[in-house]
Design a protein around this motif. Sequence first.
Motif, PDB file in Angstrom:
ATOM      1  N   LYS A  74       0.818  -1.214   0.000  1.00 57.19           N
ATOM      2  CA  LYS A  74       0.000   0.000   0.000  1.00 57.19           C
ATOM      3  C   LYS A  74       0.852   1.264   0.000  1.00 57.19           C
ATOM      4  N   LYS A  75       0.229   2.365  -0.426  1.00 55.54           N
ATOM      5  CA  LYS A  75       0.813   3.692  -0.266  1.00 55.54           C
ATOM      6  C   LYS A  75       0.184   4.341   0.960  1.00 55.54           C
ATOM      7  N   SER A  76       0.981   5.068   1.734  1.00 54.00           N
ATOM      8  CA  SER A  76       0.473   5.736   2.926  1.00 54.00           C
ATOM      9  C   SER A  76       0.373   7.238   2.685  1.00 54.00           C
ATOM     10  N   VAL A  77      -0.817   7.787   2.941  1.00 54.36           N
ATOM     11  CA  VAL A  77      -1.077   9.218   2.790  1.00 54.36           C
ATOM     12  C   VAL A  77      -1.631   9.742   4.115  1.00 54.36           C
ATOM     13  N   GLU A  78      -0.973  10.752   4.666  1.00 59.37           N
ATOM     14  CA  GLU A  78      -1.463  11.379   5.894  1.00 59.37           C
ATOM     15  C   GLU A  78      -2.482  12.453   5.538  1.00 59.37           C
ATOM     16  N   LEU A  79      -3.696  12.309   6.060  1.00 56.59           N
ATOM     17  CA  LEU A  79      -4.766  13.281   5.827  1.00 56.59           C
ATOM     18  C   LEU A  79      -5.666  13.354   7.052  1.00 56.59           C
ATOM     19  N   ASP A  80      -6.029  14.560   7.436  1.00 57.95           N
ATOM     20  CA  ASP A  80      -7.021  14.751   8.485  1.00 57.95           C
ATOM     21  C   ASP A  80      -8.378  14.876   7.810  1.00 57.95           C
ATOM     22  N   ILE A  81      -9.121  13.766   7.765  1.00 62.23           N
ATOM     23  CA  ILE A  81     -10.386  13.790   7.037  1.00 62.23           C
ATOM     24  C   ILE A  81     -11.437  14.640   7.742  1.00 62.23           C
ATOM     25  N   ALA A  82     -11.189  15.005   9.015  1.00 60.55           N
ATOM     26  CA  ALA A  82     -12.131  15.853   9.732  1.00 60.55           C
ATOM     27  C   ALA A  82     -12.007  17.316   9.331  1.00 60.55           C
ATOM     28  N   SER A  83     -10.918  17.676   8.655  1.00 65.26           N
ATOM     29  CA  SER A  83     -10.737  19.054   8.199  1.00 65.26           C
ATOM     30  C   SER A  83     -11.351  19.216   6.815  1.00 65.26           C
ATOM     31  N   PRO A  84     -11.801  20.420   6.483  1.00 63.35           N
ATOM     32  CA  PRO A  84     -12.352  20.638   5.137  1.00 63.35           C
ATOM     33  C   PRO A  84     -11.367  20.294   4.032  1.00 63.35           C
ATOM     34  N   GLU A  85     -10.093  20.626   4.263  1.00 64.46           N
ATOM     35  CA  GLU A  85      -9.085  20.340   3.244  1.00 64.46           C
ATOM     36  C   GLU A  85      -8.874  18.837   3.087  1.00 64.46           C
ATOM     37  N   GLY A  86      -8.851  18.139   4.209  1.00 64.54           N
ATOM     38  CA  GLY A  86      -8.640  16.697   4.154  1.00 64.54           C
ATOM     39  C   GLY A  86      -9.793  15.962   3.515  1.00 64.54           C
ATOM     40  N   SER A  87     -11.018  16.299   3.896  1.00 63.31           N
ATOM     41  CA  SER A  87     -12.175  15.629   3.303  1.00 63.31           C
ATOM     42  C   SER A  87     -12.290  15.956   1.820  1.00 63.31           C
ATOM     43  N   ALA A  88     -11.928  17.180   1.437  1.00 62.07           N
ATOM     44  CA  ALA A  88     -11.950  17.535   0.016  1.00 62.07           C
ATOM     45  C   ALA A  88     -10.926  16.719  -0.759  1.00 62.07           C
ATOM     46  N   ALA A  89      -9.762  16.490  -0.163  1.00 61.02           N
ATOM     47  CA  ALA A  89      -8.738  15.682  -0.832  1.00 61.02           C
ATOM     48  C   ALA A  89      -9.216  14.240  -1.014  1.00 61.02           C
ATOM     49  N   VAL A  90      -9.910  13.699   0.001  1.00 63.52           N
ATOM     50  CA  VAL A  90     -10.440  12.340  -0.122  1.00 63.52           C
ATOM     51  C   VAL A  90     -11.483  12.277  -1.236  1.00 63.52           C
ATOM     52  N   GLY A 107     -22.708   5.376   9.480  1.00 61.58           N
ATOM     53  CA  GLY A 107     -23.057   6.787   9.340  1.00 61.58           C
ATOM     54  C   GLY A 107     -21.978   7.748   9.772  1.00 61.58           C
ATOM     55  N   GLY A 108     -20.826   7.235  10.225  1.00 59.03           N
ATOM     56  CA  GLY A 108     -19.796   8.092  10.792  1.00 59.03           C
ATOM     57  C   GLY A 108     -19.110   9.022   9.808  1.00 59.03           C
ATOM     58  N   LEU A 109     -19.152   8.708   8.532  1.00 57.90           N
ATOM     59  CA  LEU A 109     -18.471   9.533   7.532  1.00 57.90           C
ATOM     60  C   LEU A 109     -19.394  10.549   6.875  1.00 57.90           C
ATOM     61  N   LYS A 110     -20.678  10.483   7.192  1.00 54.78           N
ATOM     62  CA  LYS A 110     -21.634  11.383   6.531  1.00 54.78           C
ATOM     63  C   LYS A 110     -21.333  12.841   6.830  1.00 54.78           C
ATOM     64  N   LYS A 111     -20.926  13.142   8.059  1.00 50.37           N
ATOM     65  CA  LYS A 111     -20.688  14.543   8.439  1.00 50.37           C
ATOM     66  C   LYS A 111     -19.507  15.147   7.702  1.00 50.37           C
ATOM     67  N   TYR A 112     -18.648  14.301   7.106  1.00 49.60           N
ATOM     68  CA  TYR A 112     -17.525  14.791   6.322  1.00 49.60           C
ATOM     69  C   TYR A 112     -17.815  14.781   4.821  1.00 49.60           C
ATOM     70  N   GLY A 113     -19.017  14.363   4.449  1.00 48.89           N
ATOM     71  CA  GLY A 113     -19.348  14.237   3.038  1.00 48.89           C
ATOM     72  C   GLY A 113     -18.622  13.095   2.368  1.00 48.89           C
ATOM     73  N   LEU A 114     -18.309  12.055   3.164  1.00 47.91           N
ATOM     74  CA  LEU A 114     -17.552  10.905   2.653  1.00 47.91           C
ATOM     75  C   LEU A 114     -18.358   9.615   2.741  1.00 47.91           C
ATOM     76  N   ASP A 115     -19.658   9.724   2.928  1.00 46.89           N
ATOM     77  CA  ASP A 115     -20.517   8.553   2.973  1.00 46.89           C
ATOM     78  C   ASP A 115     -20.791   8.042   1.565  1.00 46.89           C
ATOM     79  N   HIS A 116     -21.442   6.885   1.467  1.00 52.53           N
ATOM     80  CA  HIS A 116     -21.686   6.282   0.163  1.00 52.53           C
ATOM     81  C   HIS A 116     -22.506   7.190  -0.742  1.00 52.53           C
TER      82      HIS A 116
END
Length: 397
Positions: A74-90, A107-116
């Motif tokens: 795997k490749k490892s990428v450090e990202l804070d998905i709780a930040s707007p910048e991190g979730s946008a990158a994801v 449902g835990g990822l919905k608040k970051y806009g990362l849900d299905h």
Amino acid sequence: MTHGPLAGVRVLDLSRVLAGPWATQTLADLGADVIKIERPGTGDDTRQWGPPFTTRADGSPGDAAYFLCANRGKKSVELDIASPEGSAAVRRLAADCDVLVENFKAGGLKKYGLDHASLSAINPRLIYCSITGFGQDGPRAPQAGYDYMIQAMGGLMSITGQPDGTPGAEPMKVGVAVVDLFTGLYAANAILAALLHARATGEGQHIDIALFDVQAAMLANQATNFFVSGVAPTRMGNAHPNLAPYQPFPCTDGMVVIAVGNDGQFRQLCAALGAPDLGTDPRFASNADRIAHRAVLTAELSSLTAACDMAGLMSRLEAAGVPCGPVNTVDQVFAESQAAHRGLVVEQTRPDLAAPVRTVASPIRLSRTPVAYDRPPPALGADTDEVLRTGGAGRDS
């Protein structure tokens, strides 16, 4: 260069610990380009699950051995998905991925806009695999689930361990996190099926994998024993609920498992032990008879094997066509000539570590598109710049 049958498949891995990483390592072994998103500074929890720890080139402690077992390729990428910048990158990465794997609470990822729903709107062909303790619906869906508690709640511990009334009798967990491992394998299988569908239709889908469901499925013959008989199975130690003899037997220098699967093998066993009369004893004529008289049969056979050394006993049984094997310690497993012949240890180097990383090889053997080990388990954030520089637009090649 990425090799294997999944070359060209891009996987975004938001999972951590074992079930999700086991699934994505399986995909990586098969050639998928797996991008592992990790918390800045700490990464996957299992990087700290030690000792033992690896040793860095400067002599300081590195990653825990636990992390290495499930993150090869795997490749490892450090990202804070709780930040707007991190979730946008994801979201940018997900737009160019075929698969996403996550093991947050339902449902835990919905608040970051990362849900299905959010990501499938961006990428309709995305296969989105959610791994949770209890699934996306039902009364326990909001609860966290961990392997140990699921082994208990899912019935595995009730059939594992010594029987009541014997020394050490209590429900017992399995020595590795088998529910996590099975869950990872079920998830990988589901992802492969969804990839076939996506290639045929252009449609992605949501995969809902629950540890509790997997544990129930793992009960296999024990569950159907209950369905047929109406009696809940209990702990039997090393004995088999449906076969006898099928357990370890003592020798002068250890224990050997003897696995008799039919009446002919039982007669061959008795002859090999110098007791052919046991093979024609009416108490032991059929498997059902042997189950009914298990205690006396086990005592008779144990008295015969106890006079043998392991190598001598196995040599006699193998010559007679009776399945058997030694009860090995972990170090003895990898000292077996068969392990060396099959190449069961993968050795890879990582620049920041003082010694090569050794992991257990994939058991998958493909004649046309063999597994290739292109990357060791990554250092935290080792690929952040490379992956984010492309903005999610590039694929491994």
